[in-house]
Design an enzyme around this catalytic site. Structure first.
Site, PDB file in Angstrom:
ATOM      1  N   ASP A  18       0.822  -1.220   0.000  1.00  0.00           N
ATOM      2  CA  ASP A  18       0.000   0.000   0.000  1.00  0.00           C
ATOM      3  C   ASP A  18       0.850   1.261   0.000  1.00  0.00           C
ATOM      4  OD1 ASP A  18      -2.227  -1.717   0.321  1.00  0.00           O
ATOM      5  OD2 ASP A  18      -1.891  -1.729   2.483  1.00  0.00           O
ATOM      6  N   GLY A  45      -4.068  -4.234  -4.411  1.00  0.00           N
ATOM      7  CA  GLY A  45      -5.119  -3.269  -4.706  1.00  0.00           C
ATOM      8  C   GLY A  45      -4.452  -1.984  -5.132  1.00  0.00           C
ATOM      9  N   GLN A 226       2.267  -5.849  -3.128  1.00  0.00           N
ATOM     10  CA  GLN A 226       2.605  -5.925  -1.687  1.00  0.00           C
ATOM     11  C   GLN A 226       3.962  -5.236  -1.429  1.00  0.00           C
ATOM     12  OE1 GLN A 226       1.612  -9.429  -3.015  1.00  0.00           O
ATOM     13  NE2 GLN A 226      -0.386  -8.501  -2.874  1.00  0.00           N
TER      14      GLN A 226
HETATM   15  P1  IMP Z   1      -2.644 -12.739   1.621  1.00  0.00           P
HETATM   16  O1  IMP Z   1      -1.689 -12.179   0.635  1.00  0.00           O
HETATM   17  O2  IMP Z   1      -4.082 -12.485   1.287  1.00  0.00           O
HETATM   18  O3  IMP Z   1      -2.353 -14.200   1.906  1.00  0.00           O
HETATM   19  O4  IMP Z   1      -2.422 -11.987   3.029  1.00  0.00           O
HETATM   20  C1  IMP Z   1      -1.211 -12.144   3.777  1.00  0.00           C
HETATM   21  C2  IMP Z   1      -0.822 -10.819   4.414  1.00  0.00           C
HETATM   22  O5  IMP Z   1      -0.427  -9.899   3.410  1.00  0.00           O
HETATM   23  C3  IMP Z   1      -1.951 -10.122   5.192  1.00  0.00           C
HETATM   24  O6  IMP Z   1      -1.390  -9.445   6.294  1.00  0.00           O
HETATM   25  C4  IMP Z   1      -2.489  -9.111   4.193  1.00  0.00           C
HETATM   26  O7  IMP Z   1      -3.112  -8.023   4.822  1.00  0.00           O
HETATM   27  C5  IMP Z   1      -1.202  -8.707   3.503  1.00  0.00           C
HETATM   28  N1  IMP Z   1      -1.415  -8.219   2.140  1.00  0.00           N
HETATM   29  C6  IMP Z   1      -1.666  -8.933   1.044  1.00  0.00           C
HETATM   30  N2  IMP Z   1      -1.796  -8.139  -0.025  1.00  0.00           N
HETATM   31  C7  IMP Z   1      -1.596  -6.898   0.397  1.00  0.00           C
HETATM   32  C8  IMP Z   1      -1.557  -5.623  -0.261  1.00  0.00           C
HETATM   33  O8  IMP Z   1      -1.705  -5.498  -1.482  1.00  0.00           O
HETATM   34  N3  IMP Z   1      -1.313  -4.556   0.531  1.00  0.00           N
HETATM   35  C9  IMP Z   1      -1.096  -4.670   1.862  1.00  0.00           C
HETATM   36  N4  IMP Z   1      -1.114  -5.826   2.518  1.00  0.00           N
HETATM   37  C10 IMP Z   1      -1.353  -6.935   1.788  1.00  0.00           C
END
Ligand code: IMP
Length: 426
Positions: A18, A45, A226
């Site tokens: 983010d 996102g 990420q």
């Molecule tokens: P996952 O990627 O859905 O498995 O989530 C694993 C961790 O990564 C969690 O703490 C999410 O909030 C974080 N995360 C995944 N994608 C994003 C992103 O695009 N921005 C911020 N945090 C993310």
């Protein structure tokens, strides 16, 4: 950062995601020929604001908003086909034609509904705070050699048989995890039948496309999702995502050798945020965090969750500079700090009474570190209209100089608002 010496540039998040990569990619994509997503899936996102319109892209590279750019979803991505086509249709409906300029790797793994059921079931015991998009289970299946890839849709008969086994495996896992949910084979079979005719015409050996573009010295932008601290190897494990978000992942996930890459831009916020669980050493007390959250609009683009907020953590960014080999930094959301009288910056940590300049590997130790803060003067003036360094108040320049010195990489861009034009190129 595209110039005669840099034609293949990686853009990565250097904190917990983010950071504003979507905007940076959007700005840089204007000068790019190819924009490639190389890891992650619909958990990303990326928000881009053009005029009065806001676009949130989860699965499609933000470069798609430039009509001249070809976009690629590389082999390292886990593709959520439903989100992908919903986004494609929404872009087309808004007059952004995508035909003939988007390709998906035939080696990319599919995220299917059973992965989402497994994600939800695992969360009950693991409490990572995932986005619930099935990302972890899809990467688990990939490394467990139980995945279904885009190219598998070419032999639909074999893939149907494979799916029977996969759905059965998922249902046994769901039972083991104590979930009452079950995946429906019929629903999955119907999904693949529906997908194949739309996905296959745009599937390709995308590594070859990227390789050819690099060889022809066309400008290639590798768009990370990420951030470094969410990297499965280098992040705050186990509170991480399931892919390599750092620059090394760009080579693997785009299907090109590391020597093809000649620049890595790390995007950082002028402060720090995190969504989901896990350590955040410079997390601010709730009154300050609430102020940052409100001013910065810090709510997840995918899940809408309020983001945890804190001050700039130089130990984290120094680490990100090292593990990514960053050749430049982009500092975003400087304008969010415009009203603060004083701005703390975390310079290093104390761990169990000793000073500590590097990030400990264990989540337990990382939860115990206490940041040492340096407090800088705020500028209490709007930076939103600045387009050159000289337009910034002196205290803002001092702040940026300090971030640069503590981080160890040169600042190349400063973003002072959500709009495309609100950027300073240093
Ligand atoms: P996952 O990627 O859905 O498995 O989530 C694993 C961790 O990564 C969690 O703490 C999410 O909030 C974080 N995360 C995944 N994608 C994003 C992103 O695009 N921005 C911020 N945090 C993310």
């Amino acid at each position: 950062m595209f110039d005669s010496g840099t034609t293949c540039l990686v853009v990565v998040g250097a904190q917990w995601g983010d950071e504003g990569k979507g905007k940076l990619v959007d700005v840089l994509a204007e000068r790019a020929d190819l924009v490639v997503r190389y890891q992650g899936g619909a958990n990303a996102g990326h928000t881009v604001v053009i005029g009065d319109s806001q676009f949130i892209l989860r699965q499609i590279p933000s470069g798609i908003l430039h009509p001249r750019v070809t976009c690629i979803i590389g082999n390292g991505v886990v593709l959520d086909p439903e989100t992908f086509f919903t986004e494609l249709d929404a872009l087309d409906a808004r007059g952004i034609g995508t035909a003939g300029r988007i390709y998906v790797s035939d080696r990319a793994h599919l995220v299917l509904p059973y992965h989402k059921l497994l994600d939800a079931a695992s969360e009950k015991s693991q409490a990572i705070g995932t986005t619930g998009r099935g990302i972890g289970p899809a990467y688990e299946a990939k490394t467990g050699r139980r995945g279904i890839r885009v190219g598998d849709l070419r032999q639909l008969d074999c893939t149907r048989r494979l799916l029977v086994e996969r759905v059965d495996f998922a249902n046994r896992m769901l039972e083991l995890l104590g979930s009452a949910e079950r995946a429906s084979l019929e629903e999955h079979l119907a999904l693949l039948e529906r997908l194949a005719p739309r996905l296959l015409p745009i599937s390709a050996d995308t590594g070859l496309l990227v390789y050819r573009a690099v060889a022809a010295r066309r400008r290639v932008l590798l768009e990370g999702a990420q951030g470094a601290l969410l990297d499965v190897d280098h992040g705050t494990y186990p509170y991480v995502t399931s892919s390599n978000t750092t620059a090394g992942g760009a080579s693997v996930g785009a299907g090109i050798g590391p020597t093809a890459i000649d620049g890595v831009l790390g995007v950082v916020k002028a402060y720090t945020t995190r969504v989901g669980n896990g350590p955040l050493p410079t997390e601010a007390p709730e009154d300050e965090a609430a102020q940052l959250r409100e001013l910065g609009g810090e709510f997840g683009a995918v899940t809408g969750r309020p983001r945890r907020c804190g001050w700039f953590d130089a130990t984290v960014v120094r680490y990100a500079v090292r593990v990514n080999g960053l050749t430049g930094l982009a500092v975003t959301k400087l304008d969010v700090l415009d009203t603060f009288a004083e701005i703390p910056v975390g310079t290093s940590y104390q761990l169990d009474g000793a000073s500590c300049d590097e990030l400990p590997a264990e989540v337990d130790a990382l939860s115990r570190v206490r940041p040492s803060f340096e407090v800088l003067d705020g500028w209490r003036a709007s930076t939103a209209g600045a387009r050159r360094l000289a337009d910034l108040p002196r205290a803002a320049r001092v702040y940026l100089d300090r971030l640069e010195a503590l981080s160890g990489a040169p600042i190349r861009y400063i973003s002072v608002g959500t709009r495309r034009d609100q950027i300073i190129e240093v």
